[in-house]
Design a protein around this motif. Structure first.
Motif, PDB file in Angstrom:
ATOM      1  N   GLU A   1      41.720  38.275  38.224  1.00 23.54           N
ATOM      2  CA  GLU A   1      40.372  37.833  38.605  1.00 23.54           C
ATOM      3  C   GLU A   1      40.276  36.315  38.714  1.00 23.54           C
ATOM      4  OE1 GLU A   1      37.885  39.793  39.621  1.00 23.54           O
ATOM      5  OE2 GLU A   1      39.438  41.333  39.472  1.00 23.54           O
ATOM      6  N   VAL A   2      41.191  35.619  38.048  1.00 25.40           N
ATOM      7  CA  VAL A   2      41.210  34.155  38.119  1.00 25.40           C
ATOM      8  C   VAL A   2      41.943  33.743  39.404  1.00 25.40           C
ATOM      9  CG1 VAL A   2      42.021  32.023  37.053  1.00 25.40           C
ATOM     10  CG2 VAL A   2      41.125  33.890  35.632  1.00 25.40           C
ATOM     11  N   ALA A   3      41.301  32.902  40.199  1.00 27.57           N
ATOM     12  CA  ALA A   3      41.883  32.513  41.484  1.00 27.57           C
ATOM     13  C   ALA A   3      42.927  31.422  41.294  1.00 27.57           C
ATOM     14  CB  ALA A   3      40.789  32.037  42.425  1.00 27.57           C
ATOM     15  N   LEU A   4      44.172  31.797  41.494  1.00 28.08           N
ATOM     16  CA  LEU A   4      45.268  30.833  41.493  1.00 28.08           C
ATOM     17  C   LEU A   4      45.332  30.098  42.825  1.00 28.08           C
ATOM     18  CD1 LEU A   4      47.999  29.606  40.566  1.00 28.08           C
ATOM     19  CD2 LEU A   4      49.078  31.767  41.218  1.00 28.08           C
ATOM     20  N   GLY A   5      44.898  30.775  43.850  1.00 31.01           N
ATOM     21  CA  GLY A   5      44.913  30.196  45.190  1.00 31.01           C
ATOM     22  C   GLY A   5      44.364  31.199  46.180  1.00 31.01           C
ATOM     23  N   ALA A   6      44.562  30.908  47.460  1.00 25.13           N
ATOM     24  CA  ALA A   6      44.078  31.801  48.514  1.00 25.13           C
ATOM     25  C   ALA A   6      44.891  31.565  49.771  1.00 25.13           C
ATOM     26  CB  ALA A   6      42.595  31.558  48.783  1.00 25.13           C
ATOM     27  N   ILE A   7      44.908  32.577  50.618  1.00 26.06           N
ATOM     28  CA  ILE A   7      45.502  32.450  51.951  1.00 26.06           C
ATOM     29  C   ILE A   7      44.361  32.515  52.956  1.00 26.06           C
ATOM     30  CG2 ILE A   7      47.124  33.401  53.612  1.00 26.06           C
ATOM     31  CD1 ILE A   7      48.569  34.745  51.305  1.00 26.06           C
ATOM     32  N   VAL A   8      44.302  31.549  53.841  1.00 20.86           N
ATOM     33  CA  VAL A   8      43.256  31.474  54.854  1.00 20.86           C
ATOM     34  C   VAL A   8      43.892  31.733  56.209  1.00 20.86           C
ATOM     35  CG1 VAL A   8      41.463  30.045  55.886  1.00 20.86           C
ATOM     36  CG2 VAL A   8      42.008  29.800  53.449  1.00 20.86           C
TER      37      VAL A   8
ATOM     38  N   GLY B   1      30.982  30.942  45.664  1.00 20.67           N
ATOM     39  CA  GLY B   1      31.447  29.947  46.629  1.00 20.67           C
ATOM     40  C   GLY B   1      32.948  29.760  46.651  1.00 20.67           C
ATOM     41  N   ALA B   2      33.680  30.518  45.820  1.00 21.60           N
ATOM     42  CA  ALA B   2      35.132  30.320  45.733  1.00 21.60           C
ATOM     43  C   ALA B   2      35.822  30.665  47.045  1.00 21.60           C
ATOM     44  CB  ALA B   2      35.694  31.165  44.594  1.00 21.60           C
ATOM     45  N   THR B   3      35.424  31.780  47.665  1.00 22.93           N
ATOM     46  CA  THR B   3      36.053  32.180  48.934  1.00 22.93           C
ATOM     47  C   THR B   3      35.763  31.159  50.024  1.00 22.93           C
ATOM     48  OG1 THR B   3      35.898  34.519  48.351  1.00 22.93           O
ATOM     49  CG2 THR B   3      36.185  33.987  50.676  1.00 22.93           C
ATOM     50  N   MET B   4      34.509  30.726  50.113  1.00 22.36           N
ATOM     51  CA  MET B   4      34.137  29.744  51.124  1.00 22.36           C
ATOM     52  C   MET B   4      34.897  28.441  50.906  1.00 22.36           C
ATOM     53  SD  MET B   4      32.354  28.795  53.772  1.00 22.36           S
ATOM     54  CE  MET B   4      30.989  29.950  54.008  1.00 22.36           C
ATOM     55  N   LYS B   5      35.035  28.010  49.655  1.00 18.89           N
ATOM     56  CA  LYS B   5      35.728  26.747  49.385  1.00 18.89           C
ATOM     57  C   LYS B   5      37.182  26.825  49.829  1.00 18.89           C
ATOM     58  CE  LYS B   5      36.453  23.328  45.700  1.00 18.89           C
ATOM     59  NZ  LYS B   5      36.207  23.014  44.281  1.00 18.89           N
ATOM     60  N   ALA B   6      37.830  27.942  49.533  1.00 16.49           N
ATOM     61  CA  ALA B   6      39.224  28.114  49.969  1.00 16.49           C
ATOM     62  C   ALA B   6      39.313  28.120  51.490  1.00 16.49           C
ATOM     63  CB  ALA B   6      39.788  29.414  49.396  1.00 16.49           C
ATOM     64  N   ALA B   7      38.344  28.785  52.145  1.00 21.50           N
ATOM     65  CA  ALA B   7      38.354  28.844  53.607  1.00 21.50           C
ATOM     66  C   ALA B   7      38.217  27.445  54.203  1.00 21.50           C
ATOM     67  CB  ALA B   7      37.216  29.734  54.094  1.00 21.50           C
ATOM     68  N   LEU B   8      37.363  26.637  53.619  1.00 18.45           N
ATOM     69  CA  LEU B   8      37.141  25.288  54.145  1.00 18.45           C
ATOM     70  C   LEU B   8      38.361  24.398  53.950  1.00 18.45           C
ATOM     71  CD1 LEU B   8      33.468  24.705  52.923  1.00 18.45           C
ATOM     72  CD2 LEU B   8      34.232  25.378  55.205  1.00 18.45           C
ATOM     73  N   ILE B   9      38.996  24.511  52.788  1.00 19.77           N
ATOM     74  CA  ILE B   9      40.196  23.703  52.536  1.00 19.77           C
ATOM     75  C   ILE B   9      41.281  24.053  53.541  1.00 19.77           C
ATOM     76  CG2 ILE B   9      42.062  23.264  50.885  1.00 19.77           C
ATOM     77  CD1 ILE B   9      39.979  23.677  48.639  1.00 19.77           C
ATOM     78  N   GLY B  10      41.464  25.360  53.786  1.00 19.81           N
ATOM     79  CA  GLY B  10      42.465  25.781  54.770  1.00 19.81           C
ATOM     80  C   GLY B  10      42.103  25.354  56.174  1.00 19.81           C
TER      81      GLY B  10
ATOM     82  N   ASP C   1      35.193  33.451  66.169  1.00 23.09           N
ATOM     83  CA  ASP C   1      36.463  33.893  65.590  1.00 23.09           C
ATOM     84  C   ASP C   1      36.221  34.220  64.113  1.00 23.09           C
ATOM     85  OD1 ASP C   1      39.129  34.589  65.568  1.00 23.09           O
ATOM     86  OD2 ASP C   1      39.885  32.544  65.443  1.00 23.09           O
ATOM     87  N   LEU C   2      37.243  34.764  63.473  1.00 20.11           N
ATOM     88  CA  LEU C   2      37.158  35.109  62.063  1.00 20.11           C
ATOM     89  C   LEU C   2      37.985  34.163  61.208  1.00 20.11           C
ATOM     90  CD1 LEU C   2      37.536  39.020  61.936  1.00 20.11           C
ATOM     91  CD2 LEU C   2      35.445  37.655  61.989  1.00 20.11           C
ATOM     92  N   LEU C   3      37.510  33.922  59.991  1.00 20.58           N
ATOM     93  CA  LEU C   3      38.303  33.291  58.939  1.00 20.58           C
ATOM     94  C   LEU C   3      38.552  34.364  57.886  1.00 20.58           C
ATOM     95  CD1 LEU C   3      36.903  29.714  58.160  1.00 20.58           C
ATOM     96  CD2 LEU C   3      39.159  30.304  59.015  1.00 20.58           C
ATOM     97  N   LEU C   4      39.767  34.835  57.813  1.00 24.81           N
ATOM     98  CA  LEU C   4      40.138  35.861  56.831  1.00 24.81           C
ATOM     99  C   LEU C   4      40.711  35.173  55.596  1.00 24.81           C
ATOM    100  CD1 LEU C   4      41.859  38.129  59.452  1.00 24.81           C
ATOM    101  CD2 LEU C   4      39.823  38.798  58.183  1.00 24.81           C
ATOM    102  N   VAL C   5      40.208  35.531  54.441  1.00 19.22           N
ATOM    103  CA  VAL C   5      40.627  34.888  53.197  1.00 19.22           C
ATOM    104  C   VAL C   5      41.030  35.967  52.188  1.00 19.22           C
ATOM    105  CG1 VAL C   5      39.963  33.322  51.341  1.00 19.22           C
ATOM    106  CG2 VAL C   5      39.017  32.991  53.630  1.00 19.22           C
ATOM    107  N   ARG C   6      42.175  35.773  51.535  1.00 13.17           N
ATOM    108  CA  ARG C   6      42.616  36.663  50.448  1.00 13.17           C
ATOM    109  C   ARG C   6      42.946  35.817  49.222  1.00 13.17           C
ATOM    110  NH1 ARG C   6      41.576  41.712  49.841  1.00 13.17           N
ATOM    111  NH2 ARG C   6      43.539  42.062  48.720  1.00 13.17           N
ATOM    112  N   LYS C   7      42.351  36.217  48.133  1.00 16.73           N
ATOM    113  CA  LYS C   7      42.587  35.494  46.872  1.00 16.73           C
ATOM    114  C   LYS C   7      43.969  35.833  46.314  1.00 16.73           C
ATOM    115  CE  LYS C   7      40.562  36.938  43.126  1.00 16.73           C
ATOM    116  NZ  LYS C   7      39.503  37.262  42.151  1.00 16.73           N
ATOM    117  N   ILE C   8      44.617  34.835  45.745  1.00 15.32           N
ATOM    118  CA  ILE C   8      45.865  35.034  44.996  1.00 15.32           C
ATOM    119  C   ILE C   8      45.509  34.951  43.515  1.00 15.32           C
ATOM    120  CG2 ILE C   8      48.184  34.165  44.548  1.00 15.32           C
ATOM    121  CD1 ILE C   8      48.048  32.811  47.324  1.00 15.32           C
TER     122      ILE C   8
END
Length: 523
Positions: A69-76, A142-151, A55-62
């Motif tokens: 450019e500064v990541a306030l958060g993400a949607i996983v 690693g920011a995208t991966m970290k957000a994906a893992l938290i979600g 399956d896919l883990l789709l991540v978009r930075k907020i």
């Protein structure tokens, strides 16, 4: 500066190398997630080797207000949609609820667009209670991966494993607290971008990504559907032998049956065995080893080379069918079918993961037994005295992992109460153990283009002089084959024509082989 000591031919090569390591972990109930788009070809290879859904883990930075450019958060977006907010960044950036709601809505719309492109109506597996393996082609920050893992953790998987071909050590340290295990083939101290570790690091198109996802099932039923066992009648080329294929959900391997003398694919005992194996997650193929005309000649049921050829043809057919081609392969033989299965296993050279013989005659394959390399189980009834002695002789000739199991109170056909079920339990346990262990053994293509001289050198066998009588005898092993190809690269020297004549005479003595001669010329 650190030298790059490991390069990957491409993302597929990296995925196979990761898969080799992950298989050794014996992960329970695995589910592979890819971070698109670059992680998809890596994850496809991992999923194939683990026999796991994808399956896919789709991540978009907020992005933060005024500084996106500064990541306030993400949607996983995985099985569920999760919003991850960095509260420290939110306080420092002054992002209020109105800004946050609008930013989340914008990114959710973009995720929905990408989800439609990549997944369409593809069903999504539930990660709850499973071992999830999150795969990408590499990390930068690693920011995208970290957000994906938290979600992903909010979906309550039993275990999270991150699998990466390459990443800077600092990024690995940053995500380590979000995963149970982090596997990285090249943790780099000097890092100049993920692409520097690949010979081919082209940007994947959406079309490529969708096509790759189509290679692996998500393992989940579509909405409103229950997962079903699929059955179909098949024909095995080149003779069109009839077969019955059964593929249950969550298939862990496929078992090809070789029936005994005087039997067929409709054998009640083998059908019963197949049904029991299907219930334990094994696909099965029962097929007729002889054509109706061949079956009229009683001699054919004892022609082990002929029967072995038919088993090989069935295994080749399995390898050509997309839905079962990547399953680890086992053979189950009864009576003379056991000998045919063992000869086929020897000739297939590593493509068979496990063999089980029930009341079989492995002694009829005695010359081939030392060449069988996969784990082999011989099951014999305690009352089948003559066959038991023959199996003991065969066991001594086998050099692979081998076991002889004697079922108390069972005769040759296992007709006594409870004895066939005991044999099935032994066979199922053998396949569970050895098909799973052998799943990754399919050899990965080399990262470089094949080197023809080295391939020929590895396969070469020394031969006596052409004038030596032993020269032609070396080709007796091919006498049972219907087609024999002879190739040479000298452009037809006199030595070749003398060799060809000697081989032809030998194979034509009592043989029905068709001989084809292939001449190649180096420019």
């Amino acid at each position: 500066m650190e030298n790059i000591v490991q390069r990957f031919a491409g993302r597929e090569d990296a995925g196979r190398k990761l898969g080799e390591i992950l298989v050794q972990l014996e992960l329970d109930h695995p589910l592979v997630y890819a971070l698109p788009r670059g992680g998809v070809p890596v994850a496809v290879e991992v999923a194939k080797m683990l026999g796991a859904p994808l399956d896919l883990l789709l991540v978009r930075k907020i992005g933060a207000p005024g500084n996106p450019e500064v990541a306030l958060g993400a949607i996983v977006e995985g099985a569920n949609s999760e919003v991850v907010i960095n509260e420290d960044v939110r306080r420092m950036s002054g992002a209020d609820n109105t800004y946050l709601d609008r930013a989340i809505a914008d990114q959710k719309a973009e995720l929905a667009r990408r989800k439609e492109i990549y997944l369409g109506d593809r069903p999504r597996p539930d990660p709850t209670g499973r071992t999830v393996i999150v795969v990408d082609d590499g990390l930068a920050t690693g920011a995208t991966m970290k957000a994906a893992l938290i979600g992903l953790k909010r979906s309550s998987p039993a275990r999270i494993v991150v699998a990466l071909p390459v990443a800077p050590k600092t990024a690995l340290d940053d995500i380590s607290g979000q995963a149970d295990d982090v596997i990285c083939l090249h943790p780099a101290t000097a890092f100049r971008g993920v692409g520097g570790f690949y010979r081919d690091f082209h940007q994947l198109s959406d079309a490529e990504t969708v096509a790759l996802l189509g290679q692996i099932s998500s393992g989940a039923p579509r909405a409103g559907q229950k997962r079903q066992t699929h059955k179909r009648q098949v024909t095995i080329p080149p003779l069109g032998l009839l077969g019955d294929l059964t593929v249950p959900p969550d298939t862990r391997g496929i078992v090809v049956f070789a029936h005994g003398s005087g039997s067929s694919r409709l054998s009640p005992r083998n059908t019963y065995v197949a049904d029991k194996l299907n219930a334990q997650g094994f696909a099965t193929l029962l097929f007729d080893l002889l054509t109706p005309r061949e079956g009229l000649d009683r001699r054919n049921v004892f022609d082990i080379p002929l029967l072995a050829d038919r088993v090989i043809e069935a295994c080749m057919w399995v390898a050509s069918e997309p839905d079962i081609a990547d399953l680890p392969l086992g053979l189950f033989g009864a009576s003379t079918g056991a000998a045919a299965a063992l000869v086929a296993t020897a000739e297939l050279k590593g493509k068979v993961a496990a063999v089980v013989s029930r009341g079989g005659r492995p002694d009829m394959a005695l010359d081939h037994l030392p060449m069988v390399t996969c784990p082999t189980l011989l099951i014999v009834g305690s009352l089948d005295h003559d066959v038991l002695r023959l199996n003991e002789k065969a066991l001594a000739a086998l050099t692979c992992t081998k076991v002889l199991e004697i079922v108390p109170g069972a005769g040759h056909l296992f007709e006594e109460h409870g004895t066939l079920d005991k044999a099935i339990d032994l066979a199922a346990a053998w396949f569970r153990s050895h098909l799973a262990a052998q799943a990754p053994a399919r050899p990965a293509p080399p990262p470089e283009p094949p080197n023809a001289p080295s391939i020929l050198r590895d396969a070469a066998e020394p031969l006596p002089e052409i004038t030596d009588s032993a020269f032609a005898k070396a080709f007796d092993r091919f006498g049972s084959k219907r087609v024999v190809l002879l190739g040479e690269a000298s452009h037809g020297t006199s030595e070749f024509y003398r060799a060809r004549a000697a081989i032809t005479r030998r194979l034509n003595e009592g043989s029905k082989s068709l001989l084809y001669f292939l001449l190649f010329t180096y420019s």
